[in-house]
Design a protein around this motif. Sequence first.
Motif, PDB file in Angstrom:
ATOM      1  N   GLN A   1      -0.287   5.110  -0.780  1.00 62.06           N
ATOM      2  CA  GLN A   1      -1.743   5.224  -0.722  1.00 62.06           C
ATOM      3  C   GLN A   1      -2.167   5.706   0.667  1.00 62.06           C
ATOM      4  OE1 GLN A   1      -3.933   1.967  -2.708  1.00 62.06           O
ATOM      5  NE2 GLN A   1      -1.938   1.026  -3.093  1.00 62.06           N
TER       6      GLN A   1
ATOM      7  N   ASP B   1      -4.730  -6.794  -0.545  1.00 62.39           N
ATOM      8  CA  ASP B   1      -4.438  -7.293  -1.888  1.00 62.39           C
ATOM      9  C   ASP B   1      -4.986  -8.700  -2.076  1.00 62.39           C
ATOM     10  OD1 ASP B   1      -2.688  -9.048  -0.655  1.00 62.39           O
ATOM     11  OD2 ASP B   1      -0.909  -7.858  -1.091  1.00 62.39           O
TER      12      ASP B   1
ATOM     13  N   GLN C   1      -4.510  -1.282   1.709  1.00 64.18           N
ATOM     14  CA  GLN C   1      -5.334  -1.982   0.731  1.00 64.18           C
ATOM     15  C   GLN C   1      -5.133  -3.475   0.912  1.00 64.18           C
ATOM     16  OE1 GLN C   1      -7.372  -0.214  -1.354  1.00 64.18           O
ATOM     17  NE2 GLN C   1      -6.599   1.633  -0.355  1.00 64.18           N
TER      18      GLN C   1
ATOM     19  N   SER D   1       0.821  -1.219   0.000  1.00 69.94           N
ATOM     20  CA  SER D   1       0.000   0.000   0.000  1.00 69.94           C
ATOM     21  C   SER D   1       0.851   1.264   0.000  1.00 69.94           C
ATOM     22  CB  SER D   1      -0.928  -0.001   1.230  1.00 69.94           C
ATOM     23  OG  SER D   1      -1.765  -1.131   1.239  1.00 69.94           O
TER      24      SER D   1
END
Length: 532
Positions: A401, A407, A405, A398
Motif C-alpha cells: 500500500q 489496523d 494503515q 501495510s
Amino acid sequence: MPHDPLADISTAAMQDRGASRGAPRVVPALTVVSHPVPRRVGDRRLLDALVAGRPVALSRNAPDFAPPGSSLGLPLADPFVSRKPLELSALPGGGVRLTVPEDGTHVVAAGVPLQGARDFGPPELKDGVALELSGRVVLLLHSVELDGPGAADTLGMVGESAGLRRLRGHIARVADLDVSVLIRGETGTGKELVAQAIHRLSPRGAGRFVSVNLGAIPKELAAAELFGSRKGAYSGATQDREGFFRAAHGGTLFLDEVGEAPPEVQVMLLRVLETGELYPVGASQPVKVDVRLIAATDAHLEEQIRDGRFKAPLLHRLAGYDLRVPALRERREDVGRLFFHFAREELAALGEASRLDSEDPHAEPWLPAPLASRLVRSAWPGNIRQLRNLTRQLVIGSRGQARLQADSQLDELLGVSVSAVAPVRAEAAPEAAVPRRKASQVTEAELLTALRANAWDLKATADALGIPRPSVYDLIERSPNLRTAGDLGADEITRCFEACGGDLDAMARTLEVSKRALGRRLKELGLVAKGT
C-alpha cells in the motif's frame, strides 16, 4: 575498614548527575515528527526569539528547520500548509501561545482541532504537544535543554533529546575505566544497547561481550550457569560447565534483571566483585577471573533492600558508576526518528526501502498525520521495544500500500505494554481479582495506561491497579505530566466541548481528566454535555 575506591567513583557519578556546571538553558522548539519528505523527520527549529520576547511566524515558507547540530535548514515547504502564518508568542513563566488565523492552516493540537489561540504551559511543553498541520505535517512543540554540543559518536543510539545526550556523555566518561556499572531504566528502554556501547569503547572492546538475562534462568540453575559447575555437582551435571563468568574472561559480562538474582547468587556475585575469584558449584578451589561486570535493572533495588530481597553491599559494588536510561515518554522528540529508523529496517527486509526515499513535498505522507500524532502522544509503557514491535506490525500490515494503515490492533498495541507492566482491564475488577499493593509500586506509565483503559474513571482505575481510590488522586496530583479538571482553563474546556460536540466521554478522553470532575466544571461554565 579498608578504603573502597569504587564507592568514591559511585559518589562522583551521583554528584555529576545532581550538580551542574551551570543550569542548562531551556528554550521552546519545534521538531518534525512526520513530513511528506521522510528525511526531514527529526529536523528542528529552536525558538530563541520567544525567549527574547519576539513572536515567531510559522508557515509554509518560514522558519527554516535543520537537523540538530546543523546550521543549514529548509522551511517546511509543504504546498498544503498555508503561506498565512501561525503565530507563536511567549507567555510569562515560560509558556507559549499558539494563534491560528482565520482561513489559515488547519491545526489539530494534541488531538483537538484548534481555532483562535491556545496557551501551553511549561509542563505541557516539557511533555511535548503534537501539532498536525493541514493533515500532512506533524510537529512537536516542546522545550529543549541546551547543555552544550552533543557527542560526535551517537553510539548507535537514535535521537538528540537532552536525556539521550546526557546518557552518551556518561557512557564516554566511564567506558575506559575498569569499574562495574549499574544501568537503571524501565523495561524496553535499551539498557543492553548502553552496555554494548560501554564495552565497545572500553579497553576490553576486543574481548567477548556476554549477555545474560537473570530473569530467564531458573533460580535453581542460576549459580551453575553464572559460575560454572563440576561434573556430578548436582543431578544432571554430567560434565564440567564453564559458566558465563569464565566465558567472559578478558571481556565484559552483562547481567540484565540483576534484581532477580537469588540470595545465594547475590553472595557469590559479591565475592567475585570483591576478590576477582569464584567457586564453581561443586568445586573446592577458587578460580581467578578477569571480567568487567555491567548490571541492569528495572527494579527499585533500594526498596528490595528494605524488604530484605537484595543485599546492600552488592548494590554498592555493582553501582561503581550509576547510569539511568530515560523512558521513551521523556524523549518524545526522538519518537519520529526512531519510528522511521525501525520502519526503514523493516522495509529493507521486505525489499521496499525505497518507500522512504521520496523527495516530493506534494506526495501523500507515508506516515499519515493523525497516526504520527498518536505515536508521539502515546505513553509507551513498553518504551523502545514497544515502538519497534508496533512499527513492524504497521509496516507488515501495510505491505503493497502507498501509505501506512492503522489496523484494528493499533489501540491495543499503543495501550498495552509488551513487557512486564501489570495488566490493566477496562472493566472494574472485583476486589479479589487484582492484588492490593502500595501506591508507590505504581509507575507513572502504568497509571496513565490504566486511566486511559478505564476512560479516566478513577474508581475503575483504582480497582484495576489494586490500590485505593484516594491513592489515584495522590498519584495524579504528584505527577508533573497529568492534569486534573481543576487545572483546565475555561477556554480550553469550551474549545473541546465544541470540538467533541458536547460528548462528555469524548471530552474526558481528549482532555485526559476525570469524567466526573469534568462534568462538574461544565456545569460551572453553564455547559450541558451529553452523558451527564
